[in-house]
Motif scaffolding. Structure first.
Motif, PDB file in Angstrom:
ATOM      1  N   ALA A   1      -1.537  55.956  55.423  1.00 24.27           N
ATOM      2  CA  ALA A   1      -0.330  55.583  56.164  1.00 24.27           C
ATOM      3  C   ALA A   1      -0.327  54.104  56.537  1.00 24.27           C
ATOM      4  CB  ALA A   1      -0.178  56.449  57.406  1.00 24.27           C
TER       5      ALA A   1
ATOM      6  N   ILE B   1      -3.113  50.066  62.358  1.00 25.69           N
ATOM      7  CA  ILE B   1      -2.295  49.306  63.316  1.00 25.69           C
ATOM      8  C   ILE B   1      -3.073  49.088  64.615  1.00 25.69           C
ATOM      9  CG2 ILE B   1      -0.158  49.315  64.664  1.00 25.69           C
ATOM     10  CD1 ILE B   1       1.000  51.184  62.392  1.00 25.69           C
ATOM     11  N   LYS B   2      -3.831  50.111  65.038  1.00 23.93           N
ATOM     12  CA  LYS B   2      -4.554  50.002  66.309  1.00 23.93           C
ATOM     13  C   LYS B   2      -5.659  48.950  66.232  1.00 23.93           C
ATOM     14  CE  LYS B   2      -3.423  54.827  67.219  1.00 23.93           C
ATOM     15  NZ  LYS B   2      -3.861  56.230  66.996  1.00 23.93           N
TER      16      LYS B   2
ATOM     17  N   GLU C   1       6.417  47.728  57.290  1.00 29.51           N
ATOM     18  CA  GLU C   1       5.862  46.691  58.173  1.00 29.51           C
ATOM     19  C   GLU C   1       6.919  46.010  59.018  1.00 29.51           C
ATOM     20  OE1 GLU C   1       5.010  47.117  54.978  1.00 29.51           O
ATOM     21  OE2 GLU C   1       2.825  46.924  54.768  1.00 29.51           O
TER      22      GLU C   1
ATOM     23  N   GLY D   1       1.063  42.792  53.980  1.00 33.88           N
ATOM     24  CA  GLY D   1      -0.003  41.790  53.969  1.00 33.88           C
ATOM     25  C   GLY D   1      -1.078  42.027  52.934  1.00 33.88           C
TER      26      GLY D   1
ATOM     27  N   GLU E   1       0.429  49.646  49.138  1.00 31.65           N
ATOM     28  CA  GLU E   1      -0.152  48.455  48.508  1.00 31.65           C
ATOM     29  C   GLU E   1      -1.465  48.777  47.800  1.00 31.65           C
ATOM     30  OE1 GLU E   1       0.524  46.598  52.396  1.00 31.65           O
ATOM     31  OE2 GLU E   1       1.125  44.807  51.277  1.00 31.65           O
TER      32      GLU E   1
ATOM     33  N   ALA F   1      -2.363  49.976  56.747  1.00 32.01           N
ATOM     34  CA  ALA F   1      -3.485  49.337  57.424  1.00 32.01           C
ATOM     35  C   ALA F   1      -3.562  49.931  58.829  1.00 32.01           C
ATOM     36  CB  ALA F   1      -3.258  47.833  57.486  1.00 32.01           C
TER      37      ALA F   1
ATOM     38  N   GLY G   1       0.016  49.395  53.809  1.00 32.03           N
ATOM     39  CA  GLY G   1      -1.197  49.166  53.033  1.00 32.03           C
ATOM     40  C   GLY G   1      -1.555  50.322  52.114  1.00 32.03           C
TER      41      GLY G   1
ATOM     42  N   GLU H   1      -7.576  62.160  60.524  1.00 33.02           N
ATOM     43  CA  GLU H   1      -7.055  62.119  61.906  1.00 33.02           C
ATOM     44  C   GLU H   1      -6.197  60.874  62.128  1.00 33.02           C
ATOM     45  OE1 GLU H   1     -10.174  61.616  60.966  1.00 33.02           O
ATOM     46  OE2 GLU H   1     -10.734  59.673  61.835  1.00 33.02           O
TER      47      GLU H   1
ATOM     48  N   LYS I   1      -2.173  65.023  54.837  1.00 33.88           N
ATOM     49  CA  LYS I   1      -0.782  64.739  54.491  1.00 33.88           C
ATOM     50  C   LYS I   1      -0.530  63.296  54.079  1.00 33.88           C
ATOM     51  CE  LYS I   1       0.755  64.463  59.305  1.00 33.88           C
ATOM     52  NZ  LYS I   1       1.672  64.995  60.306  1.00 33.88           N
TER      53      LYS I   1
HETATM   54  N1  CAA Z   1      -2.634  52.879  61.773  1.00 38.35           N
HETATM   55  C1  CAA Z   1      -3.315  53.512  62.763  1.00 38.35           C
HETATM   56  N2  CAA Z   1      -3.117  54.803  63.083  1.00 38.35           N
HETATM   57  C2  CAA Z   1      -2.202  55.482  62.366  1.00 38.35           C
HETATM   58  C3  CAA Z   1      -1.461  54.891  61.341  1.00 38.35           C
HETATM   59  C4  CAA Z   1      -1.721  53.518  61.046  1.00 38.35           C
HETATM   60  N3  CAA Z   1      -1.099  52.885  60.047  1.00 38.35           N
HETATM   61  N4  CAA Z   1      -0.619  55.818  60.832  1.00 38.35           N
HETATM   62  C5  CAA Z   1      -0.825  56.947  61.522  1.00 38.35           C
HETATM   63  N5  CAA Z   1      -1.779  56.758  62.460  1.00 38.35           N
HETATM   64  C6  CAA Z   1      -2.292  57.727  63.427  1.00 38.35           C
HETATM   65  C7  CAA Z   1      -1.291  58.001  64.517  1.00 38.35           C
HETATM   66  O1  CAA Z   1      -1.374  56.979  65.512  1.00 38.35           O
HETATM   67  C8  CAA Z   1      -1.748  59.352  65.009  1.00 38.35           C
HETATM   68  O2  CAA Z   1      -2.877  59.165  65.836  1.00 38.35           O
HETATM   69  P1  CAA Z   1      -2.968  59.945  67.270  1.00 38.35           P
HETATM   70  O3  CAA Z   1      -3.048  61.399  66.879  1.00 38.35           O
HETATM   71  O4  CAA Z   1      -4.224  59.400  67.845  1.00 38.35           O
HETATM   72  O5  CAA Z   1      -1.705  59.617  68.006  1.00 38.35           O
HETATM   73  C9  CAA Z   1      -2.236  60.043  63.737  1.00 38.35           C
HETATM   74  O6  CAA Z   1      -2.478  58.990  62.797  1.00 38.35           O
HETATM   75  C10 CAA Z   1      -1.190  60.965  63.123  1.00 38.35           C
HETATM   76  O7  CAA Z   1       0.019  60.239  62.957  1.00 38.35           O
HETATM   77  P2  CAA Z   1       1.455  60.727  63.520  1.00 38.35           P
HETATM   78  O8  CAA Z   1       1.257  61.586  64.723  1.00 38.35           O
HETATM   79  O9  CAA Z   1       2.314  59.529  63.662  1.00 38.35           O
HETATM   80  O10 CAA Z   1       1.930  61.633  62.306  1.00 38.35           O
HETATM   81  P3  CAA Z   1       3.451  62.010  61.919  1.00 38.35           P
HETATM   82  O11 CAA Z   1       3.343  63.069  60.880  1.00 38.35           O
HETATM   83  O12 CAA Z   1       4.244  62.260  63.142  1.00 38.35           O
HETATM   84  O13 CAA Z   1       4.053  60.678  61.246  1.00 38.35           O
HETATM   85  C11 CAA Z   1       3.995  58.771  59.767  1.00 38.35           C
HETATM   86  C12 CAA Z   1       3.569  60.238  60.013  1.00 38.35           C
HETATM   87  C13 CAA Z   1       5.509  58.691  59.591  1.00 38.35           C
HETATM   88  C14 CAA Z   1       3.301  58.312  58.494  1.00 38.35           C
HETATM   89  C15 CAA Z   1       3.561  57.911  60.979  1.00 38.35           C
HETATM   90  O14 CAA Z   1       2.186  58.155  61.255  1.00 38.35           O
HETATM   91  C16 CAA Z   1       3.722  56.442  60.772  1.00 38.35           C
HETATM   92  O15 CAA Z   1       4.828  55.937  60.814  1.00 38.35           O
HETATM   93  N6  CAA Z   1       2.606  55.698  60.555  1.00 38.35           N
HETATM   94  C17 CAA Z   1       2.597  54.275  60.463  1.00 38.35           C
HETATM   95  C18 CAA Z   1       3.181  53.815  59.129  1.00 38.35           C
HETATM   96  C19 CAA Z   1       3.173  52.298  59.084  1.00 38.35           C
HETATM   97  O16 CAA Z   1       3.834  51.624  59.851  1.00 38.35           O
HETATM   98  N7  CAA Z   1       2.396  51.719  58.141  1.00 38.35           N
HETATM   99  C20 CAA Z   1       2.261  50.307  58.003  1.00 38.35           C
HETATM  100  C21 CAA Z   1       1.039  49.834  58.747  1.00 38.35           C
HETATM  101  S1  CAA Z   1       0.881  48.060  58.819  1.00 38.35           S
HETATM  102  C22 CAA Z   1       0.317  47.614  57.291  1.00 38.35           C
HETATM  103  O17 CAA Z   1       0.039  48.448  56.464  1.00 38.35           O
HETATM  104  C23 CAA Z   1       0.164  46.136  57.037  1.00 38.35           C
HETATM  105  C24 CAA Z   1      -0.044  45.806  55.602  1.00 38.35           C
HETATM  106  O18 CAA Z   1       0.839  45.410  54.888  1.00 38.35           O
HETATM  107  C25 CAA Z   1      -1.371  45.940  54.996  1.00 38.35           C
END
Ligand code: CAA
Length: 258
Positions: free
Chosen positions: A64, A68-69, A132, A140, A112, A66, A109, A24, A60
């Motif tokens: 995706a 973010i929330k 990021e 990170g 990573e 770390a 992440g 989810e 899928k």
């Molecule tokens: N953190 C928290 N929640 C996430 C998430 C994340 N990284 N990626 C996806 N989700 C959640 C979405 O918020 C959504 O939740 P809700 O149904 O409650 O709104 C659910 O997963 C499904 O995601 P989408 O509706 O966005 O799915 P999509 O098919 O439209 O898009 C995606 C897919 C392009 C992968 C998109 O989810 C996305 O861009 N995700 C974030 C990717 C990202 O920025 N990753 C880097 C995170 S920061 C990090 O990782 C720091 C580090 O270096 C360790």
């Protein structure tokens, strides 16, 4: 098994399979997931009945990123005091060979984590990226270092500065992944590769992994010397005697895994 909430853990023959299980949230890697994954694979590392591990995602995404929330509202002191992401270093110190089976998104992440594994088998639908920069941060969990070592400076800069995704073909060309397989077969193919590894001597696979990893930490002469000394040391093992005897006697080796 156990009491895990964010991962599923199974054993198939001599292979441990860990499936990230927060579909989810596209398997976003929150702290609980990190702690559970590290605990599960650490237990496999110590278990003589397990000779290799596969880490995979679900739905899928491999993952995706770390969560973010979970991070959104934190401040500097909170991140610093918790040494946020430090737990992942325990994952990188595992001795047991670990294969990432990546289907779908491996972003931030997630990319990573895949790079912390010993190699990556990608489904033809895999998407790798370090987005990021779009969140006002940088990788990170080691991305700026491991992606650069994996694909070189130019492509690492491109990925990390633009935040774009790269597909399986580009990832294989760049050396980020070892093989591409049809998306539906990615776990099965990774399990097969892991079963091959797990059929070898576990201590020998362990030192072979250490020797490859030494290539990232030492100069060439030191690394080659380390390899040669480890090579010598294996002549103290039953598995070297068995492996070479089996070759000479034209039969399959039966390793003790000790
Ligand atoms: N953190 C928290 N929640 C996430 C998430 C994340 N990284 N990626 C996806 N989700 C959640 C979405 O918020 C959504 O939740 P809700 O149904 O409650 O709104 C659910 O997963 C499904 O995601 P989408 O509706 O966005 O799915 P999509 O098919 O439209 O898009 C995606 C897919 C392009 C992968 C998109 O989810 C996305 O861009 N995700 C974030 C990717 C990202 O920025 N990753 C880097 C995170 S920061 C990090 O990782 C720091 C580090 O270096 C360790």
């Amino acid at each position: 098994t156990e009491h895990y909430t964010s991962i599923l853990v199974e054993q198939r023959g001599r292979v441990g399979l860990v499936t990230l299980n927060r579909p989810e949230a596209l398997n976003a890697l929150n702290k609980a997931t990190m702690d559970e994954l590290v605990a599960a694979v650490t237990a496999m590392d110590a278990d003589p009945a397990v000779g290799a591990v596969v880490v995979t995602g679900s739905g899928k995404a491999f993952a995706a990123g770390a969560d973010i929330k979970e991070m959104q509202s934190k401040g500097y002191m909170e991140m610093y005091a918790a040494d946020w992401f430090r737990g992942w270093e325990d994952f990188t110190r595992l001795r047991i060979p670990v294969i990432a089976a990546v289907s779908g998104f491996a972003l931030g992440g997630g990319c990573e984590l895949a790079m912390m594994c010993d190699f990556i088998i990608a489904g033809d639908n895999a998407k790798f990226g370090q987005p990021e920069i779009n969140l006002g941060v940088l990788p990170g969990m080691g991305g700026s270092q491991r992606l650069t070592r994996a694909v070189g400076k130019s492509k690492a800069m491109d990925m990390i500065l633009t935040g774009r995704q790269m597909g399986a073909e580009e990832a294989e060309r760049a050396g980020l992944v070892s093989r591409i397989v049809p998306a539906a077969d990615v776990v099965e193919e990774a399990l097969k590769a892991a079963e091959v590894i797990a059929s070898k001597s576990k201590p020998v696979a362990t030192v072979a992994k250490e020797a490859v990893n030494a290539a990232f930490e030492t100069g060439l002469a030191q690394g080659v010397l380390f390899e040669r000394r480890v090579f010598h040391s294996l002549f103290a093992t039953e598995d070297q005697k068995e492996g070479m005897a089996a070759f000479v006697e034209k039969r399959r080796p039966g390793f003790t895994h000790r």
